[in-house]
Write a protein that holds these residues in place. Structure first.
Motif, mmCIF file in Angstrom:
data_model
loop_
_atom_site.group_PDB
_atom_site.id
_atom_site.type_symbol
_atom_site.label_atom_id
_atom_site.label_comp_id
_atom_site.label_asym_id
_atom_site.label_seq_id
_atom_site.Cartn_x
_atom_site.Cartn_y
_atom_site.Cartn_z
ATOM 1 N N ALA A 1 -6.122 6.835 -8.154
ATOM 2 C CA ALA A 1 -5.099 5.897 -8.607
ATOM 3 C C ALA A 1 -4.072 5.624 -7.523
ATOM 4 C CB ALA A 1 -4.416 6.444 -9.859
ATOM 5 N N ASN A 2 -3.681 6.655 -6.809
ATOM 6 C CA ASN A 2 -2.670 6.454 -5.765
ATOM 7 C C ASN A 2 -3.224 5.592 -4.630
ATOM 8 O OD1 ASN A 2 0.060 7.171 -4.750
ATOM 9 N ND2 ASN A 2 -1.129 8.090 -3.097
ATOM 10 N N ILE A 3 -4.472 5.829 -4.246
ATOM 11 C CA ILE A 3 -5.075 5.005 -3.197
ATOM 12 C C ILE A 3 -5.206 3.555 -3.674
ATOM 13 C CG2 ILE A 3 -7.185 4.623 -1.878
ATOM 14 C CD1 ILE A 3 -7.559 7.592 -1.691
ATOM 15 N N LEU A 4 -5.595 3.371 -4.944
ATOM 16 C CA LEU A 4 -5.712 2.016 -5.486
ATOM 17 C C LEU A 4 -4.358 1.307 -5.494
ATOM 18 C CD1 LEU A 4 -7.456 -0.137 -6.921
ATOM 19 C CD2 LEU A 4 -6.850 0.973 -9.086
ATOM 20 N N CYS A 5 -3.312 2.021 -5.904
ATOM 21 C CA CYS A 5 -1.972 1.418 -5.932
ATOM 22 C C CYS A 5 -1.529 1.034 -4.521
ATOM 23 C CB CYS A 5 -0.974 2.384 -6.552
ATOM 24 S SG CYS A 5 -1.266 2.735 -8.300
ATOM 25 N N CYS A 6 -1.779 1.919 -3.553
ATOM 26 C CA CYS A 6 -1.405 1.609 -2.175
ATOM 27 C C CYS A 6 -2.149 0.378 -1.665
ATOM 28 C CB CYS A 6 -1.708 2.807 -1.274
ATOM 29 S SG CYS A 6 -0.639 4.230 -1.537
ATOM 30 N N ALA A 7 -3.441 0.287 -1.960
ATOM 31 C CA ALA A 7 -4.249 -0.823 -1.450
ATOM 32 C C ALA A 7 -3.819 -2.146 -2.070
ATOM 33 C CB ALA A 7 -5.730 -0.558 -1.717
ATOM 34 N N VAL A 8 -3.651 -2.190 -3.392
ATOM 35 C CA VAL A 8 -3.347 -3.448 -4.073
ATOM 36 C C VAL A 8 -1.920 -3.892 -3.779
ATOM 37 C CG1 VAL A 8 -3.136 -4.573 -6.328
ATOM 38 C CG2 VAL A 8 -5.029 -3.005 -5.883
ATOM 39 N N ILE A 9 -0.961 -2.986 -3.917
ATOM 40 C CA ILE A 9 0.444 -3.363 -3.699
ATOM 41 C C ILE A 9 0.705 -3.646 -2.229
ATOM 42 C CG2 ILE A 9 2.826 -2.563 -3.905
ATOM 43 C CD1 ILE A 9 1.970 -0.966 -6.354
ATOM 44 N N GLY A 10 0.133 -2.851 -1.341
ATOM 45 C CA GLY A 10 0.308 -3.112 0.081
ATOM 46 C C GLY A 10 -0.301 -4.433 0.509
ATOM 47 N N ALA A 11 -1.481 -4.756 -0.033
ATOM 48 C CA ALA A 11 -2.102 -6.040 0.295
ATOM 49 C C ALA A 11 -1.273 -7.199 -0.238
ATOM 50 C CB ALA A 11 -3.522 -6.093 -0.279
ATOM 51 N N TYR A 12 -0.700 -7.051 -1.434
ATOM 52 C CA TYR A 12 0.135 -8.127 -1.970
ATOM 53 C C TYR A 12 1.407 -8.298 -1.145
ATOM 54 C CZ TYR A 12 3.014 -10.908 -5.089
ATOM 55 O OH TYR A 12 3.819 -11.893 -5.601
ATOM 56 N N ALA A 13 1.999 -7.194 -0.689
ATOM 57 C CA ALA A 13 3.183 -7.295 0.166
ATOM 58 C C ALA A 13 2.852 -8.028 1.462
ATOM 59 C CB ALA A 13 3.737 -5.902 0.457
ATOM 60 N N THR A 14 1.673 -7.785 2.018
ATOM 61 C CA THR A 14 1.257 -8.489 3.236
ATOM 62 C C THR A 14 1.068 -9.978 2.972
ATOM 63 O OG1 THR A 14 0.119 -6.463 3.952
ATOM 64 C CG2 THR A 14 -0.440 -8.509 5.083
ATOM 65 N N VAL A 15 0.376 -10.292 1.883
ATOM 66 C CA VAL A 15 0.146 -11.695 1.543
ATOM 67 C C VAL A 15 1.456 -12.387 1.196
ATOM 68 C CG1 VAL A 15 -0.944 -13.200 -0.164
ATOM 69 C CG2 VAL A 15 -2.235 -11.324 0.837
ATOM 70 N N LEU A 16 2.382 -11.661 0.580
ATOM 71 C CA LEU A 16 3.682 -12.223 0.231
ATOM 72 C C LEU A 16 4.428 -12.680 1.477
ATOM 73 C CD1 LEU A 16 5.276 -12.642 -2.416
ATOM 74 C CD2 LEU A 16 6.494 -10.527 -1.895
ATOM 75 N N ALA A 17 4.332 -11.891 2.558
ATOM 76 C CA ALA A 17 4.969 -12.297 3.808
ATOM 77 C C ALA A 17 4.226 -13.465 4.452
ATOM 78 C CB ALA A 17 5.015 -11.108 4.766
ATOM 79 N N MET A 18 2.900 -13.438 4.407
ATOM 80 C CA MET A 18 2.122 -14.551 4.956
ATOM 81 C C MET A 18 2.352 -15.840 4.177
ATOM 82 S SD MET A 18 -1.456 -12.470 5.605
ATOM 83 C CE MET A 18 -2.313 -13.954 6.103
ATOM 84 N N ASP A 19 2.671 -15.695 2.895
ATOM 85 C CA ASP A 19 2.917 -16.861 2.054
ATOM 86 C C ASP A 19 4.039 -17.730 2.598
ATOM 87 O OD1 ASP A 19 4.727 -17.929 -0.396
ATOM 88 O OD2 ASP A 19 2.611 -18.015 -0.970
ATOM 89 N N TYR A 20 5.038 -17.102 3.219
ATOM 90 C CA TYR A 20 6.157 -17.868 3.763
ATOM 91 C C TYR A 20 5.692 -18.813 4.868
ATOM 92 C CZ TYR A 20 10.167 -18.787 6.774
ATOM 93 O OH TYR A 20 11.092 -19.389 7.579
#
Length: 554
Positions: A421-440
């Motif tokens: 669960a912790n690895i899944l949370c890191c992967a999904v939330i970290g990927a969204y944070a990256t995409v969130l910055a690229m979104d700009y």
């Protein structure tokens, strides 16, 4: 009442300016025949572009009127720059409208003369003019107007705010006097333009597509109803993404009889130019956006390996969202100050959660917060892509109960397997944070997955807003990158942490081993079994070490 008087005063002033400038302007005239055939899917009799120089006007006359037509809707559309549409009707008096998407109704006994004016000094405006013809039994768009300054208003009133957009239309009528009410239904439609595209050609192409019933049903999205009156729709604003709006009025007793309102548009912001209309426009937001990209990549691929750092960021993200919502509900501050306060509070929350792991060191409880963050993200996606508009979710109790339920069920489903669960949370939330910055930089709209939830919490009446998020190729690309990054991060962290303990040992325990009491009267070794000295009939500690060859009774 005051607003109506103000609008009429403005129209009188514009009419005076029109007559004062009539001598100095460059005059032109166009004659349009009204004998072209129309079809059920397309009622346009004429459509074409004209160019207006600064401080100029064009007069439109009509000839060869089709005797089967009862009324026409004359439209004039410009891009960004306002124009003025004027006509003189002996029965209803002078009528003047100002804006970018204008229209007036003229009954064909006789047909009116329309004048399109450009009062912008030294600005050349390209205008698309269109004429739509209708028969006797078809509803008159805006014929039962009670709020707009023009008696019959076939155009829409689009009001754009920072978080939402209002689209208002006057009720249609089935007779010129509007003596029979509620005999026509209104269906609102919208069509998104390409994201971050402010070119005039793209805009005019969208306007023309939303003029015929066939194209409206092909390219448009029907906006569902909400608890607002039938004549109003409230939509979530997506700055930088243009949208074309229109309304189709149909008779209740005969749905084949219809009319189309003058389409209008909004870019989701009021200050529109070729480089503006951006969501992130202050230096602090841009700085945080740049930092977020590196933090997201780090959490996606190395979050579980650096467990204490992940605990800090889990508390940080939670603290930023909670503080942002609370401050926005309590007081009104500028966005940079609000972001600064939320960031400072996020650092404090992150330190608290890191300290929790440092003191207790319980993996299941430590992973609970990242699991709740994952549940919050999934619930936000559910709200973002919720089909249609569910009336029962307008009640805050219903919405937030369902939202918290999704968050808790997600957290309970994954926290039982803490390591994965912790690895899944890191992967999904970290990927969204990256995409969130690229979104700009890309100009997509995945950032509104979180922003719409924050709007729902802090913006008044946003519970009645229809989200209807755009789905452009940029959104699909960003969503694909998100999925790929999350998958790569999950498998990479599994591979990178192979052979290691599931969780690192805690730095400190809350209850360390207690020292032996030394005060007077204390009994030492009270709970210990007394050690025997060698030669007292017991084996030495070394001799008492047993293995698989030791006899059971030895």
């Amino acid at each position: 009442m005051h607003s109506l008087l103000g609008d009429r005063l403005l129209l009188v002033i514009v009419s005076l300016i029109y007559f004062l400038n009539s001598v100095a302007t460059q005059d032109g005239s166009i004659t349009i025949p009204l004998n072209s055939s129309i079809t059920y899917d397309n009622r346009e009799i004429y459509g074409g572009f004209i160019t207006l120089n600064g401080i100029s006007r064009v007069t439109i006359n009509f000839t060869d009127v089709n005797k089967n037509l009862t009324f026409i809707v004359f439209q004039a559309h410009s891009h960004i720059n306002n124009i003025t549409l004027y006509t003189s009707d002996e029965e209803q008096g002078n009528q003047t409208v100002i804006g970018t998407n204008l229209g007036l109704v003229s009954y064909l006994s006789p047909v009116n003369t329309f004048i399109v004016s450009n009062f912008n000094n030294n600005v050349t405006v390209r205008v698309y003019i269109s004429v739509h013809g209708y028969f006797k039994m078809e509803p008159i768009p805006g014929g039962c107007n009670m709020e707009f300054p023009i008696p019959v208003t076939p155009y829409l009133n689009v009001m754009t705010y920072s978080d939402y957009i209002f689209v208002d239309a006057a009720p249609p009528s089935v007779d010129p006097e509007c003596s029979i009410t509620m005999q026509a239904n209104m269906s609102f439609y919208m069509m998104y333009l390409p994201e971050m595209n402010f070119y005039a050609d793209v805009y005019f192409d969208g306007i023309r597509k939303m003029m015929s019933l066939k194209n409206i049903k092909k390219y448009g999205y029907r906006i569902p109803k909400s608890s607002w009156p039938e004549t109003r729709r409230m939509l979530s604003a997506y700055p930088g993404t243009g949208a074309i709006y229109t309304v189709v009025a149909t008779r209740v007793d005969n749905t084949s009889e219809y009319s189309i309102y003058v389409p209008s548009y909004s870019y989701g912001c009021n200050d529109v130019n070729d480089y503006g209309c951006e969501m992130i426009d202050d230096w602090l937001s841009q700085l945080l956006c740049a930092i977020l990209m590196f933090v997201g990549v780090f959490i996606c691929f190395f979050g579980h390996r650096f467990f204490k750092t992940e605990m800090f960021f889990a508390g940080f993200f939670t603290g930023v969202i909670i503080t942002y919502i609370l401050i926005a509900l309590i007081t009104v501050v500028d966005k940079p100050a609000l972001l600064a306060a939320a960031t400072i509070s996020g650092v404090f929350f992150g330190g608290i959660w890191w300290l929790f792991w440092w003191l207790y060191g319980i993996p299941v409880l430590a992973v609970l917060l990242p699991s709740l963050n994952l549940g919050f993200l999934l619930a936000s996606i559910f709200y973002y892509r919720l089909p249609g508009h569910q009336i029962f979710l307008e009640l805050d109790f219903n919405f937030w109960s369902l939202f918290v339920l999704v968050v808790m069920l997600t957290a309970l489903a994954v926290v039982s397997v803490s390591y994965a669960a912790n690895i899944l949370c890191c992967a999904v939330i970290g990927a969204y944070a990256t995409v969130l910055a690229m979104d700009y930089y890309m100009g997509s709209n995945l950032k509104f997955i979180i922003i719409n939830v924050i709007r729902r919490a802090v913006v008044p009446h946003f519970n009645k807003a229809i989200l209807a998020p755009p789905l452009d190729w940029k959104d699909i690309s960003m969503a694909s990158i998100w999925i790929v990054l999350a998958g790569l991060g999950f498998f990479f962290q599994h591979w990178h942490n192979r052979g290691r303990p599931p969780f690192p040992p805690p730095t400190r325990l809350v209850r360390p081993s207690m020292a032996e009491p030394t005060m007077y009267g204390a009994i030492s070794n009270y709970f210990r079994r007394p050690e025997q000295q060698p030669g007292e009939g017991y084996a030495t500690p070394v001799a008492r070490v047993q293995n698989e060859r030791t006899a059971l009774l030895s």
